[in-house]
Design an enzyme around this catalytic site. Structure first.
Site, PDB file in Angstrom:
ATOM      1  N   HIS A 307       0.941  -1.214  -0.022  1.00 53.37           N
ATOM      2  CA  HIS A 307       0.079  -0.102  -0.038  1.00 53.37           C
ATOM      3  C   HIS A 307       0.730   1.234   0.058  1.00 53.37           C
ATOM      4  O   HIS A 307       1.830   1.358   0.790  1.00 53.37           O
ATOM      5  CB  HIS A 307      -0.844   0.220   1.277  1.00 53.37           C
ATOM      6  CG  HIS A 307      -1.933   0.928   1.007  1.00 53.37           C
ATOM      7  ND1 HIS A 307      -2.035   2.209   1.420  1.00 53.37           N
ATOM      8  CD2 HIS A 307      -3.296   0.540   0.349  1.00 53.37           C
ATOM      9  CE1 HIS A 307      -3.086   2.810   1.023  1.00 53.37           C
ATOM     10  NE2 HIS A 307      -3.925   1.811   0.748  1.00 53.37           N
ATOM     11  N   ASP A 364      -8.014  -5.259  -0.365  1.00 53.73           N
ATOM     12  CA  ASP A 364      -8.546  -6.200  -1.371  1.00 53.73           C
ATOM     13  C   ASP A 364      -8.060  -7.502  -1.235  1.00 53.73           C
ATOM     14  O   ASP A 364      -8.477  -8.368  -2.102  1.00 53.73           O
ATOM     15  CB  ASP A 364      -8.130  -5.312  -2.812  1.00 53.73           C
ATOM     16  CG  ASP A 364      -8.543  -4.156  -2.888  1.00 53.73           C
ATOM     17  OD1 ASP A 364      -9.783  -3.853  -2.756  1.00 53.73           O
ATOM     18  OD2 ASP A 364      -7.783  -3.383  -3.495  1.00 53.73           O
TER      19      ASP A 364
HETATM   20  N1  CMC Z   1       4.065  -7.388  -5.096  1.00 53.86           N
HETATM   21  C1  CMC Z   1       5.512  -7.400  -5.069  1.00 53.86           C
HETATM   22  N2  CMC Z   1       6.473  -6.523  -4.852  1.00 53.86           N
HETATM   23  C2  CMC Z   1       5.831  -5.197  -4.530  1.00 53.86           C
HETATM   24  C3  CMC Z   1       4.157  -5.394  -4.299  1.00 53.86           C
HETATM   25  C4  CMC Z   1       3.612  -6.361  -4.475  1.00 53.86           C
HETATM   26  N3  CMC Z   1       2.283  -6.373  -4.446  1.00 53.86           N
HETATM   27  N4  CMC Z   1       4.018  -3.862  -4.025  1.00 53.86           N
HETATM   28  C5  CMC Z   1       5.156  -3.282  -3.833  1.00 53.86           C
HETATM   29  N5  CMC Z   1       6.194  -4.177  -4.122  1.00 53.86           N
HETATM   30  C6  CMC Z   1       7.540  -3.785  -4.088  1.00 53.86           C
HETATM   31  C7  CMC Z   1       8.123  -2.963  -5.549  1.00 53.86           C
HETATM   32  O1  CMC Z   1       8.419  -3.553  -6.543  1.00 53.86           O
HETATM   33  C8  CMC Z   1       9.160  -1.842  -4.935  1.00 53.86           C
HETATM   34  O2  CMC Z   1      10.289  -2.742  -4.802  1.00 53.86           O
HETATM   35  P1  CMC Z   1      11.598  -2.129  -4.790  1.00 53.86           P
HETATM   36  O3  CMC Z   1      11.866  -1.168  -3.842  1.00 53.86           O
HETATM   37  O4  CMC Z   1      12.766  -3.317  -5.008  1.00 53.86           O
HETATM   38  O5  CMC Z   1      11.644  -1.407  -6.299  1.00 53.86           O
HETATM   39  C9  CMC Z   1       8.739  -1.671  -3.329  1.00 53.86           C
HETATM   40  O6  CMC Z   1       7.710  -2.955  -2.986  1.00 53.86           O
HETATM   41  C10 CMC Z   1       7.747  -0.380  -3.172  1.00 53.86           C
HETATM   42  O7  CMC Z   1       6.768  -0.552  -4.274  1.00 53.86           O
HETATM   43  P2  CMC Z   1       6.268   0.650  -5.006  1.00 53.86           P
HETATM   44  O8  CMC Z   1       5.588   0.140  -6.290  1.00 53.86           O
HETATM   45  O9  CMC Z   1       7.359   1.765  -5.099  1.00 53.86           O
HETATM   46  O10 CMC Z   1       5.176   1.288  -3.933  1.00 53.86           O
HETATM   47  P3  CMC Z   1       3.902   2.333  -4.325  1.00 53.86           P
HETATM   48  O11 CMC Z   1       3.571   3.036  -3.035  1.00 53.86           O
HETATM   49  O12 CMC Z   1       4.096   2.898  -5.471  1.00 53.86           O
HETATM   50  O13 CMC Z   1       2.650   1.137  -4.830  1.00 53.86           O
HETATM   51  C11 CMC Z   1       0.721  -0.368  -4.759  1.00 53.86           C
HETATM   52  C12 CMC Z   1       1.617   0.938  -4.132  1.00 53.86           C
HETATM   53  C13 CMC Z   1      -0.379  -0.361  -4.087  1.00 53.86           C
HETATM   54  C14 CMC Z   1       0.498   0.206  -5.987  1.00 53.86           C
HETATM   55  C15 CMC Z   1       1.721  -1.508  -4.277  1.00 53.86           C
HETATM   56  O14 CMC Z   1       1.970  -2.031  -3.525  1.00 53.86           O
HETATM   57  C16 CMC Z   1       0.854  -2.665  -5.675  1.00 53.86           C
HETATM   58  O15 CMC Z   1       1.115  -2.614  -6.790  1.00 53.86           O
HETATM   59  N6  CMC Z   1       0.188  -3.491  -4.887  1.00 53.86           N
HETATM   60  C17 CMC Z   1      -0.348  -4.431  -5.420  1.00 53.86           C
HETATM   61  C18 CMC Z   1      -1.770  -3.954  -6.123  1.00 53.86           C
HETATM   62  C19 CMC Z   1      -2.866  -3.705  -5.069  1.00 53.86           C
HETATM   63  O16 CMC Z   1      -2.860  -4.781  -4.315  1.00 53.86           O
HETATM   64  N7  CMC Z   1      -3.326  -2.616  -5.000  1.00 53.86           N
HETATM   65  C20 CMC Z   1      -4.345  -2.288  -4.034  1.00 53.86           C
HETATM   66  C21 CMC Z   1      -4.192  -1.215  -2.982  1.00 53.86           C
HETATM   67  S1  CMC Z   1      -5.214  -1.073  -1.564  1.00 53.86           S
HETATM   68  C22 CMC Z   1      -6.794  -0.594  -2.462  1.00 53.86           C
HETATM   69  C23 CMC Z   1      -6.869   0.893  -2.727  1.00 53.86           C
HETATM   70  O17 CMC Z   1      -7.147   1.644  -1.882  1.00 53.86           O
HETATM   71  O18 CMC Z   1      -6.642   1.024  -3.922  1.00 53.86           O
END
Ligand code: CMC
Length: 428
Positions: A307, A364
């Site tokens: 998240h 989710d």
């Molecule tokens: N699986 C594997 N690796 C992950 C995941 C995941 N679900 N989420 C984050 N990471 C890793 C990412 O690769 C990165 O690694 P590194 O630092 O080595 O490059 C690190 O964790 C930080 O991730 P980020 O993409 O910079 O984080 P963000 O804040 O931009 O993204 C997120 C947040 C929710 C988009 C992401 O965690 C994700 O894609 N999760 C899966 C989709 C999901 O479940 N979304 C629902 C969110 S909750 C409902 C809502 O309110 O929307």
């Protein structure tokens, strides 16, 4: 404690005001920085940028805290109803008994949608995604209620637009579902409460009402309450930014619905079940899929994990997990996908990759399993998220208007070509 930050650039110092929120959150106000210094700030994805001051939702991601108007989400999920929470978010206070009755009554007077809107349903291909339909139908409400277009509407007129949208949303959502089955739609029954009526329109038949188990109705309230607001996320920021151009409420919410659709946001609930199904069909080896999620050369991510703001357990996920167990037990459902979800969760919570990055199950991860148990098809899950999020979007849109916030218009750092002369086509 200082109320100013000092920024030094090329030997010149600039004083920037410090803003403190009621929960002691601190921010540096950079709104005048460009005028003072010629500099803008850069923060792709707004990871550390406050876009507004808001009195609606407080979220402390480090400590897993979520409050609506000061009330902890746990207390609201336990004691409140969805319509009461909607009132709280939109109008700022929990309603007194008579106020809630009046609100319910007012909503129940506006649940019908214009008969001509049925023609839209006939035009959509039968397999079109419900989120695309929802966004189109909500935007189309502005055509049927043109008074909503007036950005200078009185408070009373604006309130009627809000009430109409809240009242019609369950009808639209359930009709999308009925049409996807090729079944006749069920008209709203105004003697039923908001959630009961929605479930009846969705699962009832034109020939008979269905008996709804109180455990199911309560689970639906909880799910909707938990989704009702989440401060300045992608879809809510979209609603506020679209509304900041004086676009009408229906257009603004329609844009929010489109933003929610993406699998990184609300679309994750559909993606989670599809992922769990794939793992099951692939033999149920969660370790293999965990390895894929960690592999930077593989685009696969563990859906329902991670998240932007929660760096601790998502408090909504804790409540949903419990509700999920209650619903499955009550319905006597043994869903193999739930076992895979539990294995995956346990493995991820003990894996250094997920621990170091503070990736926990989000709202989710388990919601889809409940929706599935209740009988909703997978592609309806994000629509249910939208139904829950509606009061939050409305509250945020209303707050943005009350605060007379300026039109949203971020800056950029241009990194394209410097000026060059046009070259005739034959010389390129
Ligand atoms: N699986 C594997 N690796 C992950 C995941 C995941 N679900 N989420 C984050 N990471 C890793 C990412 O690769 C990165 O690694 P590194 O630092 O080595 O490059 C690190 O964790 C930080 O991730 P980020 O993409 O910079 O984080 P963000 O804040 O931009 O993204 C997120 C947040 C929710 C988009 C992401 O965690 C994700 O894609 N999760 C899966 C989709 C999901 O479940 N979304 C629902 C969110 S909750 C409902 C809502 O309110 O929307």
């Amino acid at each position: 404690m200082s109320d100013k930050a000092l920024l030094t650039i090329d030997g010149n110092s600039y004083e920037l005001p410090i803003i403190t929120g009621t929960e002691q959150e601190k921010a540096i106000d950079i709104s005048k920085l460009r005028d003072q210094s010629g500099y803008v700030t850069l923060d792709t994805g707004f990871k550390n940028t406050g876009a507004t001051k808001s009195a609606i939702t407080f979220l402390d991601g480090e400590n897993g805290i979520l409050h609506y108007r000061g009330y902890p989400i746990e207390q609201l999920a336990k004691n409140s109803t969805f319509l009461e929470v909607a009132y709280l978010l939109i109008y700022g206070e929990l309603p007194k008994e008579q106020t809630l009755l009046d609100f319910r009554h007012l909503i129940s007077r506006h649940t019908l949608i214009h008969e001509d809107m049925k023609k839209f349903f006939d035009g959509f291909p039968s397999k079109s995604h419900p989120m695309g339909q929802l966004s189109a139908l909500v935007g189309a409400l502005s055509a049927f209620y043109p008074e909503s277009l007036n950005p200078n509407a009185t408070e009373e007129e604006e309130n009627l637009t809000i009430v109409k949208l809240l009242a019609k949303m369950p009808t639209i959502v359930s009709w999308i579902y009925k049409k996807s089955l090729g079944h006749p739609v069920i008209y709203p029954r105004n003697n039923m409460n908001y959630v009961h009526n929605f479930l009846q329109m969705t699962f009832g038949q034109i020939t008979e009402e269905i008996e709804l188990d109180p455990v199911i109705v309560r689970a639906m309230h909880i799910l909707l309450i938990l989704h009702a607001d989440h401060e300045q996320n992608c879809s809510t920021s979209t609603v506020r930014i679209v509304g900041s151009s004086n676009a009408n409420l229906y257009a603004s919410i329609s844009a929010g619905i489109s933003a929610l659709w993406g699998p990184l946001h609300g679309g994750a609930n559909q993606a989670v079940i599809e992922m769990l199904e794939s793992i099951k069909n692939d033999g149920g080896d969660s370790a293999k899929w965990l390895a894929k999620a960690k592999d930077k050369n593989d685009p696969f991510r563990l859906m329902g994990f991670g998240h932007r703001v929660y760096k601790n357990f998502d408090p909504r996920a804790k409540i949903i997990k419990k509700a999920c167990d209650d619903v499955l037990e009550k319905l006597g459902i043994n869903d193999p996908v739930l076992d895979i979800a539990k294995q995956l969760e346990e493995a991820a919570l003990n894996d250094p990759y997920f621990v170091e990055r503070k990736l926990y199950p989000n709202v989710d991860f388990y919601s889809g399993i409940i929706y599935r148990a209740l009988g909703f098809p997978t592609d309806m899950f994000t629509v249910l998220f939208a139904l829950g999020r509606l009061p939050g979007w409305i509250a945020q849109w209303k707050e943005m208007r009350i605060n007379k916030e300026p039109i949203g218009r971020p800056r950029q750092i241009y990194v394209g070509s410097t000026p060059r002369d046009y070259v005739d086509i034959e010389k390129r």
